[in-house]
Structure formats: structure tokens, C-alpha cells
Design an enzyme around this catalytic site. Structure first.
Site, short mmCIF file in Angstrom:
data_model
loop_
_atom_site.label_atom_id
_atom_site.label_comp_id
_atom_site.label_asym_id
_atom_site.label_seq_id
_atom_site.Cartn_x
_atom_site.Cartn_y
_atom_site.Cartn_z
N LYS A 21 0.78 -1.26 -0.06
CA LYS A 21 -0.04 0.16 -0.05
C LYS A 21 1.03 1.28 0.04
CE LYS A 21 -2.05 -0.86 3.74
NZ LYS A 21 -1.49 -2.43 4.30
N ARG A 96 -9.58 1.12 8.64
CA ARG A 96 -9.48 -0.34 8.87
C ARG A 96 -10.33 -0.72 9.76
NH1 ARG A 96 -3.41 0.73 8.81
NH2 ARG A 96 -2.33 -1.09 9.21
N ARG A 135 11.90 -5.60 5.21
CA ARG A 135 11.80 -4.22 4.65
C ARG A 135 12.42 -2.84 5.35
NH1 ARG A 135 5.24 -2.95 4.45
NH2 ARG A 135 5.00 -2.50 6.77
N ARG A 169 10.94 -0.51 10.86
CA ARG A 169 9.90 -0.11 11.87
C ARG A 169 10.00 -1.34 13.10
NH1 ARG A 169 4.82 0.40 8.46
NH2 ARG A 169 3.91 -0.73 9.90
N ARG A 180 -0.79 -8.42 13.35
CA ARG A 180 -1.20 -7.36 12.55
C ARG A 180 -2.05 -8.01 11.10
NH1 ARG A 180 4.18 -4.73 10.66
NH2 ARG A 180 2.97 -3.43 9.34
P1 AMP Z 1 0.69 0.85 8.95
O1 AMP Z 1 1.76 1.64 8.78
O2 AMP Z 1 -0.45 1.01 8.09
O3 AMP Z 1 1.18 -0.56 8.82
O4 AMP Z 1 0.14 0.95 10.32
C1 AMP Z 1 1.19 0.49 11.58
C2 AMP Z 1 0.13 0.46 12.82
O5 AMP Z 1 -0.30 1.63 13.14
C3 AMP Z 1 -0.95 -0.34 12.76
O6 AMP Z 1 -0.47 -2.02 12.99
C4 AMP Z 1 -1.78 -0.10 13.88
O7 AMP Z 1 -1.30 -0.21 15.10
C5 AMP Z 1 -1.72 1.41 13.48
N1 AMP Z 1 -2.74 2.00 12.56
C6 AMP Z 1 -2.36 2.51 11.33
N2 AMP Z 1 -3.56 2.85 10.68
C7 AMP Z 1 -4.52 2.56 11.74
C8 AMP Z 1 -5.88 2.75 11.66
N3 AMP Z 1 -6.40 3.50 10.23
N4 AMP Z 1 -6.71 2.15 12.68
C9 AMP Z 1 -6.09 1.67 13.70
N5 AMP Z 1 -4.79 1.46 13.76
C10 AMP Z 1 -3.83 1.91 12.52
#
Ligand code: AMP
Length: 226
Positions: A21, A96, A135, A169, A180
Site C-alpha cells: 500500500k 481499518r 523491509r 519499523r 497485524r
Molecule cells: P501501517 O503503517 O499502516 O502498517 O500501520 C502501523 C500500525 O499503526 C498498525 O499496526 C496499527 O497499530 C496502527 N494503525 C495505522 N493505521 C491505523 C488505523 N486506520 N486504525 C487503527 N490503527 C492503525
């Protein structure tokens, strides 16, 4: 004669961690002049600067679970109010949950807008663990790399900005990725049917090469922006 201004496009990228994404959102920014809006990036920035929201989100993110809708929505609304968003946005990692999808509809509806397209990046879960675990990104410009699939032309030097500081990360390890993925299937995957019901869903095979996915997405985005 009054001029009718085009409404800004709102594109959603749906997919589990590792589906690409973020990578594809950045390419869509380049290809279509849209703005990537990643709630994950916004939350990581809040954690890094230790805001109240960041302090509450930190442990939840490290455990691979979802941050509460109220925190995420507050951060998103703030970002959506910035002037650059008027060009149109690619939502990366948002919505989400059902609650977030409903809140987004309400936010857009109040401005006479709606979701332009939701694009589901379809992948195999097992492959995602390998993709995510390897990554890393350039600390300077955020360009993404991978130990196996996308190395910089010169080891340790960013192709894009020449920076030499790279970062990984905290949640990109196999154990947290499994959590996740569980959160994705339980809370986010049902949104595919939600957007299908609204007639705005598109699916693409995201197991292909980055460039092939970029061009498949380009076809869809050109069509929905026309
Ligand atoms: P991402 O960078 O999109 O993989 O997000 C990393 C982490 O941030 C996720 O595993 C969640 O803990 C939190 N997170 C990101 N976006 C959301 C969202 N829309 N709703 C809830 N938690 C989020």
C-alpha cells in the site's frame, strides 16, 4: 457562467501489511499528483514526538493491534483539513474498521463528497511475513527498500535522495506481522464487501512485481479520475 470545480478524488488502498500500500501510494502521488495519507505514518510521527495520542498508541502499535478509532479519526481529520489534500488523496491504511469507514463517509458526505474508489491489493498471507520482515526505509526521504526484493543501486545509499541513514519499523518482525495479519482479517477485510456494496471496489493481484502493480493501478486510477 459559473464554473463547476471537480471534487477531489478519495482513493482507498486496502490490503494486509506488506501488500504494498505504501509503495504504491507513493507511486500514485508521482503519477497522478495525489497526496498520500498514511495513518500509520501519522501515528509513527505522533509516537516519535510523544504527543498525547502518540503515547497512547505506542504499545498498541508495537503489539500489532489497532489503535482506537477515536485517536485515528482525530489524527486523520486534522490531516484532511490541510490545504494540500484538496488535490485528492490516497488513503493508505485507513479505514481499518467499520467505525472508521462510517466516519469517513460522514466526513466526506458533509462536504458533498464520497469515496471515489477502494482498491483491494490481493496477496497471500504467508508471503507477507517475508515481505514485511525484510523491509526498511530511507530515514531522510522515506523511500522504501527490501533486503531481498528492492535493494538500493549502491548498498546503503538511497536511490532517491542519496541519504545513508536507513531505518526499520519496530513492528516489522515476524511475530508482530502475524498479529497485524490477524487484525487485518478480523477488522479490515470486511470493508472489501462494504465498498463492493457501494459499487466502488476494484481488485488487483498484488503478488506481481512492483512495476506491474503500478501499471494495473494506473489503469484503474486513470479511469476513475476521468
Ligand atoms: P501501517 O503503517 O499502516 O502498517 O500501520 C502501523 C500500525 O499503526 C498498525 O499496526 C496499527 O497499530 C496502527 N494503525 C495505522 N493505521 C491505523 C488505523 N486506520 N486504525 C487503527 N490503527 C492503525
Amino acid at each position: 457562467m459559473s464554473e463547476v470545480l471537480a471534487k477531489p478524488a478519495v482513493l482507498i488502498l486496502l490490503g494486509p501489511p506488506g501488500a504494498g500500500k505504501g509503495t504504491q501510494a507513493r507511486m500514485l502521488e508521482e503519477d497522478f499528483g495525489l497526496v498520500q495519507l498514511s495513518t500509520g505514518d501519522l501515528l509513527r510521527a505522533a509516537v516519535a514526538t510523544a504527543t498525547e495520542a502518540g503515547k497512547q498508541a505506542k504499545a498498541v502499535m508495537e503489539a500489532g493491534q489497532l489503535v482506537s478509532d477515536s485517536i485515528v479519526l482525530a489524527i486523520l481529520k486534522d490531516r484532511m483539513a490541510a490545504p494540500d489534500v484538496a488535490k485528492g488523496v490516497i488513503l493508505d491504511g485507513f479505514p481499518r474498521t467499520d467505525g472508521q469507514a462510517a466516519a469517513l463517509d460522514a466526513l466526506l458526505g458533509a462536504a458533498g463528497q464520497s469515496v471515489t474508489a477502494a482498491i483491494s491489493l490481493q496477496v497471500d498471507d504467508e508471503a507477507m511475513i517475508g515481505r514485511v520482515s525484510g523491509r526498511y526505509t530511507c530515514a531522510g526521504c522515506g523511500e522504501g527498500y527490501h533486503d531481498e526484493f528492492k535493494q538500493p543501486a549502491q548498498a546503503g545509499v538511497c536511490n532517491k535522495c542519496g541519504g545513508t541513514a536507513m531505518k526499520r519499523r519496530a513492528d516489522d518482525n515476524a511475530e508482530t506481522v502475524r498479529e497485524r495479519l490477524k487484525a487485518y482479517h478480523a477488522q479490515t477485510a470486511p470493508l472489501i464487501a462494504y465498498y463492493e456494496g457501494k459499487g466502488v471496489l476494484h481488485r488487483i493481484d498484488a503478488m506481481k512485481q512492483i512495476a506491474q502493480i503500478r501499471s494495473a493501478l494506473g489503469v484503474i486510477v486513470s479511469r476513475v479520475l476521468a
